[in-house]
Design a protein around this motif. Structure first.
Motif, PDB file in Angstrom:
ATOM      1  N   CYS A 286       0.811  -1.217   0.000  1.00 18.38           N
ATOM      2  CA  CYS A 286       0.000   0.000   0.000  1.00 18.38           C
ATOM      3  C   CYS A 286       0.845   1.269   0.000  1.00 18.38           C
ATOM      4  CB  CYS A 286      -0.905   0.040   1.222  1.00 18.38           C
ATOM      5  SG  CYS A 286      -1.994  -1.377   1.368  1.00 18.38           S
ATOM      6  N   HIS A 287       1.975   1.254   0.680  1.00 18.74           N
ATOM      7  CA  HIS A 287       2.809   2.454   0.761  1.00 18.74           C
ATOM      8  C   HIS A 287       3.873   2.389  -0.320  1.00 18.74           C
ATOM      9  CE1 HIS A 287       1.008   3.672   4.520  1.00 18.74           C
ATOM     10  NE2 HIS A 287       1.078   2.418   4.911  1.00 18.74           N
ATOM     11  N   ALA A 288       3.919   3.409  -1.142  1.00 21.04           N
ATOM     12  CA  ALA A 288       4.855   3.390  -2.265  1.00 21.04           C
ATOM     13  C   ALA A 288       5.857   4.533  -2.155  1.00 21.04           C
ATOM     14  CB  ALA A 288       4.082   3.509  -3.570  1.00 21.04           C
ATOM     15  N   PRO A 289       7.084   4.277  -2.568  1.00 20.34           N
ATOM     16  CA  PRO A 289       8.040   5.383  -2.639  1.00 20.34           C
ATOM     17  C   PRO A 289       7.710   6.253  -3.844  1.00 20.34           C
ATOM     18  CG  PRO A 289       9.079   3.306  -3.295  1.00 20.34           C
ATOM     19  CD  PRO A 289       7.657   3.004  -2.987  1.00 20.34           C
ATOM     20  N   GLN A 290       8.257   7.451  -3.901  1.00 21.75           N
ATOM     21  CA  GLN A 290       8.002   8.351  -5.021  1.00 21.75           C
ATOM     22  C   GLN A 290       9.230   8.455  -5.911  1.00 21.75           C
ATOM     23  OE1 GLN A 290       4.778  10.352  -5.607  1.00 21.75           O
ATOM     24  NE2 GLN A 290       4.679   8.263  -4.830  1.00 21.75           N
ATOM     25  N   ASN A 291       8.994   8.713  -7.180  1.00 23.29           N
ATOM     26  CA  ASN A 291      10.071   8.740  -8.140  1.00 23.29           C
ATOM     27  C   ASN A 291      10.017  10.032  -8.950  1.00 23.29           C
ATOM     28  OD1 ASN A 291      11.529   7.975 -10.688  1.00 23.29           O
ATOM     29  ND2 ASN A 291      11.757   6.113  -9.494  1.00 23.29           N
ATOM     30  N   SER A 292      11.172  10.471  -9.406  1.00 24.89           N
ATOM     31  CA  SER A 292      11.202  11.732 -10.144  1.00 24.89           C
ATOM     32  C   SER A 292      10.816  11.560 -11.620  1.00 24.89           C
ATOM     33  CB  SER A 292      12.591  12.355 -10.037  1.00 24.89           C
ATOM     34  OG  SER A 292      13.547  11.434 -10.505  1.00 24.89           O
ATOM     35  N   ALA A 293      10.402  10.366 -12.008  1.00 23.79           N
ATOM     36  CA  ALA A 293      10.046  10.115 -13.408  1.00 23.79           C
ATOM     37  C   ALA A 293       8.816  10.931 -13.827  1.00 23.79           C
ATOM     38  CB  ALA A 293       9.750   8.637 -13.606  1.00 23.79           C
ATOM     39  N   LYS A 294       8.802  11.350 -15.084  1.00 21.10           N
ATOM     40  CA  LYS A 294       7.636  12.073 -15.607  1.00 21.10           C
ATOM     41  C   LYS A 294       6.478  11.105 -15.767  1.00 21.10           C
ATOM     42  CE  LYS A 294       9.231  15.839 -18.496  1.00 21.10           C
ATOM     43  NZ  LYS A 294       9.575  16.097 -19.896  1.00 21.10           N
ATOM     44  N   PRO A 295       5.248  11.507 -15.433  1.00 20.42           N
ATOM     45  CA  PRO A 295       4.117  10.593 -15.636  1.00 20.42           C
ATOM     46  C   PRO A 295       4.001  10.225 -17.117  1.00 20.42           C
ATOM     47  CG  PRO A 295       3.441  12.572 -14.457  1.00 20.42           C
ATOM     48  CD  PRO A 295       4.841  12.801 -14.912  1.00 20.42           C
ATOM     49  N   LEU A 296       3.683   8.968 -17.398  1.00 19.96           N
ATOM     50  CA  LEU A 296       3.567   8.539 -18.800  1.00 19.96           C
ATOM     51  C   LEU A 296       2.370   9.189 -19.477  1.00 19.96           C
ATOM     52  CD1 LEU A 296       4.354   4.738 -18.467  1.00 19.96           C
ATOM     53  CD2 LEU A 296       5.795   6.497 -19.486  1.00 19.96           C
ATOM     54  N   VAL A 297       1.323   9.365 -18.677  1.00 18.04           N
ATOM     55  CA  VAL A 297       0.110   9.991 -19.205  1.00 18.04           C
ATOM     56  C   VAL A 297      -0.205  11.185 -18.305  1.00 18.04           C
ATOM     57  CG1 VAL A 297      -2.343   9.628 -19.686  1.00 18.04           C
ATOM     58  CG2 VAL A 297      -0.746   7.727 -19.902  1.00 18.04           C
ATOM     59  N   GLY A 298      -0.435  12.331 -18.888  1.00 17.04           N
ATOM     60  CA  GLY A 298      -0.713  13.516 -18.094  1.00 17.04           C
ATOM     61  C   GLY A 298      -2.083  13.454 -17.435  1.00 17.04           C
ATOM     62  N   ASN A 299      -2.269  14.153 -16.326  1.00 18.77           N
ATOM     63  CA  ASN A 299      -3.607  14.247 -15.725  1.00 18.77           C
ATOM     64  C   ASN A 299      -3.662  15.522 -14.886  1.00 18.77           C
ATOM     65  OD1 ASN A 299      -3.490  13.669 -12.644  1.00 18.77           O
ATOM     66  ND2 ASN A 299      -2.095  12.175 -13.557  1.00 18.77           N
ATOM     67  N   ASN A 300      -4.875  15.958 -14.554  1.00 21.31           N
ATOM     68  CA  ASN A 300      -4.974  17.205 -13.787  1.00 21.31           C
ATOM     69  C   ASN A 300      -5.640  16.975 -12.429  1.00 21.31           C
ATOM     70  OD1 ASN A 300      -7.476  16.719 -14.787  1.00 21.31           O
ATOM     71  ND2 ASN A 300      -7.527  18.482 -16.170  1.00 21.31           N
ATOM     72  N   PHE A 301      -5.363  15.808 -11.830  1.00 18.98           N
ATOM     73  CA  PHE A 301      -5.914  15.481 -10.516  1.00 18.98           C
ATOM     74  C   PHE A 301      -5.407  16.461  -9.463  1.00 18.98           C
ATOM     75  CE2 PHE A 301      -5.199  13.298  -6.430  1.00 18.98           C
ATOM     76  CZ  PHE A 301      -6.504  12.998  -6.110  1.00 18.98           C
ATOM     77  N   VAL A 302      -6.299  16.963  -8.647  1.00 20.15           N
ATOM     78  CA  VAL A 302      -5.896  17.817  -7.534  1.00 20.15           C
ATOM     79  C   VAL A 302      -6.418  17.186  -6.250  1.00 20.15           C
ATOM     80  CG1 VAL A 302      -6.057  20.128  -6.519  1.00 20.15           C
ATOM     81  CG2 VAL A 302      -6.075  19.859  -9.004  1.00 20.15           C
ATOM     82  N   GLY A 303      -5.511  16.928  -5.304  1.00 22.69           N
ATOM     83  CA  GLY A 303      -5.888  16.271  -4.051  1.00 22.69           C
ATOM     84  C   GLY A 303      -6.621  17.213  -3.115  1.00 22.69           C
ATOM     85  N   THR A 304      -7.148  16.650  -1.996  1.00 25.11           N
ATOM     86  CA  THR A 304      -7.879  17.475  -1.034  1.00 25.11           C
ATOM     87  C   THR A 304      -6.945  18.136  -0.030  1.00 25.11           C
ATOM     88  OG1 THR A 304      -8.158  15.583   0.392  1.00 25.11           O
ATOM     89  CG2 THR A 304      -9.972  16.058  -1.107  1.00 25.11           C
ATOM     90  N   LYS A 305      -5.668  17.805  -0.099  1.00 22.38           N
ATOM     91  CA  LYS A 305      -4.670  18.315   0.853  1.00 22.38           C
ATOM     92  C   LYS A 305      -5.082  17.996   2.290  1.00 22.38           C
ATOM     93  CE  LYS A 305      -2.243  20.875  -2.275  1.00 22.38           C
ATOM     94  NZ  LYS A 305      -2.346  19.886  -3.347  1.00 22.38           N
ATOM     95  N   TYR A 306      -5.465  16.746   2.493  1.00 24.59           N
ATOM     96  CA  TYR A 306      -5.889  16.310   3.820  1.00 24.59           C
ATOM     97  C   TYR A 306      -4.697  16.263   4.776  1.00 24.59           C
ATOM     98  CZ  TYR A 306      -7.065  13.041   7.521  1.00 24.59           C
ATOM     99  OH  TYR A 306      -7.220  12.441   8.734  1.00 24.59           O
ATOM    100  N   VAL A 307      -4.833  16.831   5.953  1.00 25.43           N
ATOM    101  CA  VAL A 307      -3.780  16.754   6.967  1.00 25.43           C
ATOM    102  C   VAL A 307      -4.332  15.976   8.164  1.00 25.43           C
ATOM    103  CG1 VAL A 307      -2.231  18.072   8.469  1.00 25.43           C
ATOM    104  CG2 VAL A 307      -2.903  18.989   6.237  1.00 25.43           C
ATOM    105  N   PRO A 308      -3.714  14.806   8.521  1.00 25.83           N
ATOM    106  CA  PRO A 308      -4.246  14.002   9.619  1.00 25.83           C
ATOM    107  C   PRO A 308      -4.331  14.821  10.905  1.00 25.83           C
ATOM    108  CG  PRO A 308      -2.410  12.885   8.538  1.00 25.83           C
ATOM    109  CD  PRO A 308      -2.481  14.252   7.960  1.00 25.83           C
ATOM    110  N   GLY A 309      -5.419  14.649  11.630  1.00 17.71           N
ATOM    111  CA  GLY A 309      -5.589  15.303  12.920  1.00 17.71           C
ATOM    112  C   GLY A 309      -6.095  16.737  12.827  1.00 17.71           C
ATOM    113  N   LYS A 310      -6.308  17.234  11.606  1.00 20.36           N
ATOM    114  CA  LYS A 310      -6.784  18.630  11.494  1.00 20.36           C
ATOM    115  C   LYS A 310      -8.178  18.681  10.897  1.00 20.36           C
ATOM    116  CE  LYS A 310      -2.448  21.064  11.465  1.00 20.36           C
ATOM    117  NZ  LYS A 310      -1.416  21.644  10.622  1.00 20.36           N
TER     118      LYS A 310
END
Ligand code: HEC
Ligand code: HEC
Length: 149
Positions: free
Chosen positions: A125-149
């Motif tokens: 479930c937990h994945a590391p992040q990589n500096s690779a460019k996404p193969l397919v572009g997208n415009n997803f914007v997260g909710t910027k959820y902060v735990p405990g707030k």
């Protein structure tokens, strides 16, 4: 018995004669007709991206991304080196967040003393992040959820 054998042999024979009809050219995939091996040695060796205070979450139930190197970590049946820092016993000393509370729940909702076997293989479930460019572009914007707030 003899009858079954004859049927088996004839069916096998029919399969053999039928198979050349499926030729490679008649199959077209999204990849096109590029040879799988061509370019296989040109893998992009981009680096893992690390971030000091974590990557933040895009939604409440998201398993947070791993913000540090994990190349030396091992998860096998006998050991799980992630727990050297993320277990109840060690997290304070290592200044790491403890594994989520949900990780101690059995599937019937009972609280367990040890991390549930359902949560043992952390990188499921937990994945590391990589500096690779996404193969397919997208415009997803997260909710910027902060735990405990
Ligand atoms: C040497 C100690 C250590 C080990 C081993 C370790 N971690 Fe961490 N981990 C940390 C610390 C400290 C943080 C806090 C963020 C930071 O400063 O990098 C962290 C942060 C995280 C986070 C982010 C939590 C959040 O809310 O953003 C995840 C997910 C995580 N680790 C998963 C893992 C997994 C999976 C492994 C094993 C493959 C692992 N860690 C091994 C110390 C460790
Ligand atoms: C089945 C998916 C799954 C597995 C497997 C899993 N996690 Fe998580 N993890 C989550 C989710 C979802 C969250 C966020 C919700 C929560 O806190 O329970 C989370 C949260 C965390 C956090 C942040 C806790 C906090 O309070 O900020 C850490 C650290 C973490 N996991 C480490 C681990 C480690 C280490 C393992 C392996 C022993 C592991 N996880 C296995 C899904 C998983």
């Amino acid at each position: 018995m003899k009858k079954i054998l004859i049927i088996a042999i004839t069916t096998f024979g029919m399969m053999l004669t039928a198979s050349p009809a499926i030729s490679a050219e008649s199959i077209s995939s999204l990849r096109g007709d590029h040879d799988l091996n061509a370019g296989a040695n040109k893998a992009i060796k981009s680096k893992q991206t690390t971030q000091k205070d974590g990557f933040g979450r895009s939604y409440k139930q998201q398993p947070p991304m791993i913000p540090h190197k994990i190349d030396k970590d091992k998860i096998t049946l006998k050991t799980n080196t992630c727990m050297k820092c993320h277990s109840k016993a060690t997290y304070k000393k290592e200044k790491a967040p403890m594994v989520g509370k949900s990780h101690f729940m059995s599937r019937d909702g009972k609280e367990l003393k040890k991390v549930s076997s359902r949560r043992y293989f952390c990188n499921q479930c937990h994945a590391p992040q990589n500096s690779a460019k996404p193969l397919v572009g997208n415009n997803f914007v997260g909710t910027k959820y902060v735990p405990g707030k």
